[in-house]
Design a protein around this motif. Structure first.
Motif, mmCIF file in Angstrom:
data_model
loop_
_atom_site.group_PDB
_atom_site.id
_atom_site.type_symbol
_atom_site.label_atom_id
_atom_site.label_comp_id
_atom_site.label_asym_id
_atom_site.label_seq_id
_atom_site.Cartn_x
_atom_site.Cartn_y
_atom_site.Cartn_z
ATOM 1 N N TYR A 164 38.476 52.691 -41.231
ATOM 2 C CA TYR A 164 38.590 51.438 -41.982
ATOM 3 C C TYR A 164 39.735 51.558 -42.969
ATOM 4 C CZ TYR A 164 36.407 53.536 -46.148
ATOM 5 O OH TYR A 164 36.145 54.312 -47.242
ATOM 6 N N HIS A 165 40.129 50.426 -43.543
ATOM 7 C CA HIS A 165 41.249 50.371 -44.461
ATOM 8 C C HIS A 165 40.735 50.305 -45.899
ATOM 9 C CE1 HIS A 165 44.075 49.401 -41.105
ATOM 10 N NE2 HIS A 165 42.960 48.945 -40.573
ATOM 11 N N LYS A 166 41.116 51.266 -46.720
ATOM 12 C CA LYS A 166 40.744 51.262 -48.129
ATOM 13 C C LYS A 166 41.322 50.016 -48.810
ATOM 14 C CE LYS A 166 38.839 55.497 -48.522
ATOM 15 N NZ LYS A 166 37.515 55.799 -49.110
ATOM 16 N N ILE A 167 40.586 49.463 -49.752
ATOM 17 C CA ILE A 167 41.029 48.244 -50.428
ATOM 18 C C ILE A 167 41.100 48.463 -51.934
ATOM 19 C CG2 ILE A 167 40.109 46.734 -48.641
ATOM 20 C CD1 ILE A 167 37.749 46.159 -50.547
ATOM 21 N N GLU A 168 41.876 47.606 -52.597
ATOM 22 C CA GLU A 168 42.011 47.638 -54.057
ATOM 23 C C GLU A 168 41.511 46.350 -54.700
ATOM 24 O OE1 GLU A 168 46.192 48.407 -54.594
ATOM 25 O OE2 GLU A 168 45.863 50.578 -54.590
ATOM 26 N N GLY A 169 41.029 45.422 -53.892
ATOM 27 C CA GLY A 169 40.541 44.154 -54.409
ATOM 28 C C GLY A 169 40.050 43.285 -53.270
ATOM 29 N N GLY A 170 39.617 42.071 -53.614
ATOM 30 C CA GLY A 170 39.147 41.142 -52.597
ATOM 31 C C GLY A 170 37.722 41.400 -52.178
ATOM 32 N N LEU A 171 37.344 40.832 -51.018
ATOM 33 C CA LEU A 171 35.941 40.814 -50.607
ATOM 34 C C LEU A 171 35.693 41.383 -49.211
ATOM 35 C CD1 LEU A 171 35.081 37.145 -51.735
ATOM 36 C CD2 LEU A 171 34.971 39.241 -53.097
ATOM 37 N N PHE A 172 36.737 41.890 -48.544
ATOM 38 C CA PHE A 172 36.592 42.239 -47.129
ATOM 39 C C PHE A 172 37.107 43.643 -46.823
ATOM 40 C CE2 PHE A 172 37.539 37.647 -47.436
ATOM 41 C CZ PHE A 172 36.300 37.162 -47.036
ATOM 42 N N ILE A 173 36.501 44.233 -45.776
ATOM 43 C CA ILE A 173 36.968 45.511 -45.240
ATOM 44 C C ILE A 173 37.108 45.370 -43.735
ATOM 45 C CG2 ILE A 173 36.353 47.929 -44.859
ATOM 46 C CD1 ILE A 173 35.150 48.010 -47.622
ATOM 47 N N TRP A 174 38.224 45.872 -43.224
ATOM 48 C CA TRP A 174 38.588 45.769 -41.812
ATOM 49 C C TRP A 174 38.326 47.109 -41.146
ATOM 50 C CZ3 TRP A 174 39.422 41.835 -38.769
ATOM 51 C CH2 TRP A 174 40.275 41.884 -37.667
ATOM 52 N N CYS A 175 37.509 47.103 -40.102
ATOM 53 C CA CYS A 175 37.093 48.333 -39.431
ATOM 54 C C CYS A 175 37.671 48.381 -38.020
ATOM 55 C CB CYS A 175 35.569 48.409 -39.357
ATOM 56 S SG CYS A 175 34.750 48.444 -40.964
ATOM 57 N N ASP A 176 38.084 49.574 -37.595
ATOM 58 C CA ASP A 176 38.707 49.759 -36.290
ATOM 59 C C ASP A 176 37.860 50.671 -35.415
ATOM 60 O OD1 ASP A 176 41.057 48.268 -36.961
ATOM 61 O OD2 ASP A 176 41.763 49.997 -38.115
ATOM 62 N N LEU A 177 37.547 50.195 -34.228
ATOM 63 C CA LEU A 177 36.856 50.989 -33.229
ATOM 64 C C LEU A 177 37.872 51.745 -32.374
ATOM 65 C CD1 LEU A 177 34.390 48.204 -32.124
ATOM 66 C CD2 LEU A 177 33.648 50.418 -33.017
ATOM 67 N N PRO A 178 37.489 52.854 -31.767
ATOM 68 C CA PRO A 178 38.384 53.514 -30.809
ATOM 69 C C PRO A 178 38.728 52.571 -29.660
ATOM 70 C CG PRO A 178 36.538 54.945 -31.386
ATOM 71 C CD PRO A 178 36.222 53.594 -31.959
ATOM 72 N N ASP A 179 39.895 52.760 -29.071
ATOM 73 C CA ASP A 179 40.384 51.850 -28.041
ATOM 74 C C ASP A 179 39.445 51.720 -26.845
ATOM 75 O OD1 ASP A 179 42.552 51.396 -29.617
ATOM 76 O OD2 ASP A 179 43.963 52.589 -28.433
ATOM 77 N N GLN A 180 38.707 52.772 -26.554
ATOM 78 C CA GLN A 180 37.868 52.741 -25.359
ATOM 79 C C GLN A 180 36.580 51.948 -25.563
ATOM 80 O OE1 GLN A 180 38.270 55.393 -27.252
ATOM 81 N NE2 GLN A 180 36.405 56.617 -27.451
ATOM 82 N N VAL A 181 36.300 51.536 -26.798
ATOM 83 C CA VAL A 181 35.059 50.816 -27.087
ATOM 84 C C VAL A 181 35.296 49.311 -26.997
ATOM 85 C CG1 VAL A 181 33.261 50.378 -28.799
ATOM 86 C CG2 VAL A 181 34.225 52.683 -28.547
ATOM 87 N N ASP A 182 34.430 48.609 -26.301
ATOM 88 C CA ASP A 182 34.496 47.147 -26.191
ATOM 89 C C ASP A 182 33.989 46.544 -27.500
ATOM 90 O OD1 ASP A 182 33.744 44.414 -25.724
ATOM 91 O OD2 ASP A 182 33.839 44.807 -23.572
#
Length: 416
Positions: free
Chosen positions: A338-356
């Motif tokens: 996931y991407h560390k954040i410094e503000g706001g309300l959301f976190i973006w998470c990344d699955l490995p490429d092989q996962v649907d």
């Protein structure tokens, strides 16, 4: 219209419609429901842990102050609250915002105008209606805010996405995109704590974006609903703060700092550009609700608005820290980044490429946890995507903890 007549007692004839062929306009024919709004229908189940909404925390609302203000303005100025207003907005609020933006963010010049809108979403609609013809190109971040994307789509605009780096839109890709799309007219960007990625654009990239827009004759829509919710690091100046050419349409909102239900936003743009957008607003809603505008004005001038913003930053810092701690403990070891954040309300998470990703999100829903699939934020939802968005502001700490543990358990099961 096809119909037949059904006789009833006393000789009365009742017409009953059986079928209608609804011929939708080309502008809306291809539109699909907002993915987040659809997910929220599932999230309304009390047994579901919703990490999908983008709502402020329940503790964020200054309820007592809003009640006091509402009672006072209805008692002291009931006709002003209930009567029509001017399309540009309630003058005391506009003047207050102009001073606030100049003093705090260095936004606004003598050549600019500020108007009040019915939520920042209306800024996107007014800009698109005023400047885009069918077939014109709008360039945006990929991923980007789904609500804005659907607004732009409704004008039969071609959307072209540009990848997002950890410090904002990739400028090499942006330049290539502008070179290849001579019909590009608008560049849409959320520069602070971007929805959904959480990324903030660096000052260097903001200046580069401005230079590229100027060179290619494009306007910039700078959407900044989360800028006041920085709880780590230093503020980065807005693109509008160094706009000397009238290129930037700046969008701000009270939705995340006061209450989304009041539907009050504001827009700053060059006077000439603004003139047509005001006419378009007149055709949409005549003016933004007077009660909401007066409420915002009273809160900014009679109460401790800066103190309230500090309170929100502390509130969300605690919730963000908890969320990232839980992700580090239960999710990252099982293959999700996931991407560390410094503000706001959301976190973006990344699955490995092989996962649907879509299957993963579906399995989460079956386990009573809702997140937003990442393809909802793409210009083309059919493109490959391995990411999903979570929101930490709305759920309780207990639900957030339980939900992330479930994500981690599913990741362990699926990935490993």
């Amino acid at each position: 219209m096809n119909h037949f007549l059904t006789p009833v007692s006393f000789g009365v004839i009742t017409e009953r419609v059986v079928w209608m062929d609804y011929r939708f306009s080309d502008k809306v024919l291809a539109l699909k429901p907002n993915a987040i709004r659809e997910i929220l229908k599932s999230a309304s189940d009390p047994d579901v842990i919703s990490l999908s909404a983008g709502n402020p925390a329940p503790d964020a609302f200054p309820i007592d102050e809003i009640r006091e203000i509402s009672e006072r303005i209805l008692r002291e100025n009931p006709i002003g609250v209930l009567q029509y207003g001017v399309s540009e907005g309630y003058t005391p609020l506009r003047d207050t915002l102009k001073r606030y933006l100049r003093e705090k963010h260095h936004i606004g010049t003598e050549e600019d105008e500020l108007i009040i809108v019915s939520g920042a979403q209306q800024v996107m609609d007014l800009a698109a209606k005023s400047f885009l013809n069918e077939g014109d190109v709008l360039v945006c971040e990929a991923p980007s805010f789904v609500g804005a994307l659907n607004t732009f789509r409704s004008y039969n605009t071609e959307l072209v996405g540009v990848p997002v780096d950890p410090d904002g839109m990739n400028m090499e890709a942006l330049e290539k995109t502008l070179d290849e799309n001579p019909r590009a007219k608008l560049i849409y960007t959320i520069t602070n704590f971007q929805n959904p990625s959480g990324v903030t654009m660096s000052l260097e990239k903001k200046k580069r974006l401005y230079a590229l827009a100027k060179a290619h004759g494009c306007l910039i829509i700078e959407d900044n609903p989360y800028g006041d919710l920085r709880y780590y690091g230093e503020d980065v100046p807005a693109i509008k703060s160094f706009d000397t050419d009238g290129l930037v349409i700046y969008s701000g909102s009270f939705s995340k700092v006061l209450a989304p239900g009041i539907r009050v936003g504001y827009m700053v743009a060059n006077k000439q550009a603004m003139s047509k957008m005001i006419i378009c607003k007149q055709g949409q809603d005549v003016h933004t609700a007077m009660w909401s505008q007066m409420l915002c004005y009273e809160y900014m001038t009679r109460y401790d608005f800066e103190g309230h913003l500090d309170y929100l930053r502390k509130l969300y810092r605690v919730k963000a820290d908890l969320c990232m701690k839980l992700l580090d403990e239960y999710v990252v070891p099982n293959g999700i980044t996931y991407h560390k954040i410094e503000g706001g309300l959301f976190i973006w998470c990344d699955l490995p490429d092989q996962v649907d990703m879509l299957d993963f999100c579906k399995k989460l829903t079956e386990r009573k946890v809702c997140v937003v699939p990442g393809n909802a934020f793409l210009t083309d939802g059919d493109l490959p995507c391995h990411s999903f968005r979570i929101n930490f502001s709305t759920p309780t700490d207990e639900d957030l903890t339980a939900g992330i543990k479930i994500i981690g358990a599913l990741a362990k099961e699926v990935i490993q």
